[in-house]
Design an enzyme around this catalytic site. Sequence first.
Site, PDB file in Angstrom:
ATOM      1  CE  LYS A 244      -3.368  -2.529   2.891  1.00 44.53           C
ATOM      2  NZ  LYS A 244      -4.285  -2.632   4.046  1.00 44.53           N
ATOM      3  CG  ASP A 280      -9.433  -6.386   7.890  1.00 42.97           C
ATOM      4  OD1 ASP A 280      -8.918  -7.537   7.754  1.00 42.97           O
ATOM      5  OD2 ASP A 280      -9.849  -5.771   6.634  1.00 42.97           O
TER       6      ASP A 280
END
Length: 541
Positions: A244, A280
């Site tokens: 990312k 997550d």
Amino acid sequence: MDRELNGAMRSVSINSAQQNGHSRDETDRVGVANGGDVSASCAAAAAAAAQATKATNATSATGTATAAAATNATTNSPSAQQIALASAAEKKKMVHELCQQLLLSDEQVQELCYRILHELRRGLAKDTHPKANVKCFVTYVQDLPNGNERGKFLALDLGGTNFRVLLIHLQENNDFQMESRIYAIPQHIMIGSGTQLFDHIAECLSNFMAEHNVYAERLPLGFTFSFPLRQLGLTKGLLETWTKGFNCAGVVNEDVVQLLKDAIARRGDVQIDVCAILNDTTGTLMSCAWKNHNCKIGLIVGTGANACYMERVEEAELFTAEDPRKKHVLINTEWGAFGDNGALDFVRTEFDRDIDVHSINPGKQTFEKMISGMYMGELVRLVLVKMTQAGILFNGQDSEVLNTRGLFFTKYVSEIEADEPGNFTNCRLVLEELGLTNATDGDCANVRYICECVSKRAAHLVSAGIATLINKMDEPHVTVGVDGSVYRFHPKFHNLMVEKISTLIKPGITFDLMLSEDGSGRGAALVAAVACREDILYAKK
């Protein structure tokens, strides 16, 4: 005319993946009924599929337009003029013919369940884990919320160019108060040193605590870290690699929890106990389990795709239990990589191969690329382009936007499918954004059907995975906590999953799907809360 239309359908259809069977990869020899080898018929079908795949790849290498022309030249298919003169019903038939390979048969879905179970077992077993695609990482979470968690907890959610800090006050009757703030990470810090990054985070934590009047309190913190992590304990995880856009020096192969603790210690102005690090998916499960104690599976269907579930300790060979009274441990499957060894080839299409070849990680995350929001819109676009170039959609008139990768957004799929039957308001708005202003009602109906095929396949793929986990757990009732933009915003995804899972689970087992609320935030705080709860109980004994 019927014979000509059948030829037309052959000219625009790709290799149908209706053959059921197994990959020739030795790692994919899955026991179908009793753990034995695959049948000869399945192996033969796989070989046939492989030959068909080679033929399709050879054709598609020269480009979609050239492939269509070459196919027309070698079959008795109609000319462009004949296709243009075809009726709306005939064009609909052609579209349905092309989309046939995007529809999974019951036999194929059952086969997927067998293969997923096989890969889960490979990931859990010590001997096969190193080569497994579905890694089944141990999270070291053994306790779920029981509703008795109370107090104030911090959560840190780091997974992109921004990060969140949250203060959550858990109260009675499943009530809570939550305050949060988003902080930016400047570009020079994203590519600077690890020390700079964690000092920046520690500074923001300190400022947040001061703003919310908890500066002088000692608070537990749950750390959601959404980068590839090799977890060695509930509070220890080594960064595998940056993604990312991050490239902070001195962090890869280091314990990110310790780096955060060191940064907090360097400041010396706040007291924070980092109680857990998680991803997550784990947070999604924990967030739902706080309200529903039957929640034993967490699922993300958004930009990415992943699942976690509670596994029996004896099945998780890489986990060494410290407390023999605790019989389960949470497993992070990382099942987005399912199929990287060829196990999904029997249901992949030329559109899936196109997506993969042009992705940033060819050959990886095969399952995810057939499911997630990052790729769903592009899959639809590729089908639309093929049908338009064949002259079946939009009278063969395309647009620059339609022909540009990445510009058919996944949100368009949800918007188009949200139209009521016979109504194409959203569909026309989307097509106008694509520069396609002369679509007929027939075109709109065909576009919607293509969207439905792609999203239905995604829902059925996910359902095969979830049903496999439910059957493996073999509990009377299981709640699945779900988050992610595809599940949250697609108008039919929930119902498609419920319908398909119901046909795949063992008799006598029931389930429900529960939308998660802020898994990476509240879920992280709950992991910390449970860890503190267990520490208090342990201290009393």
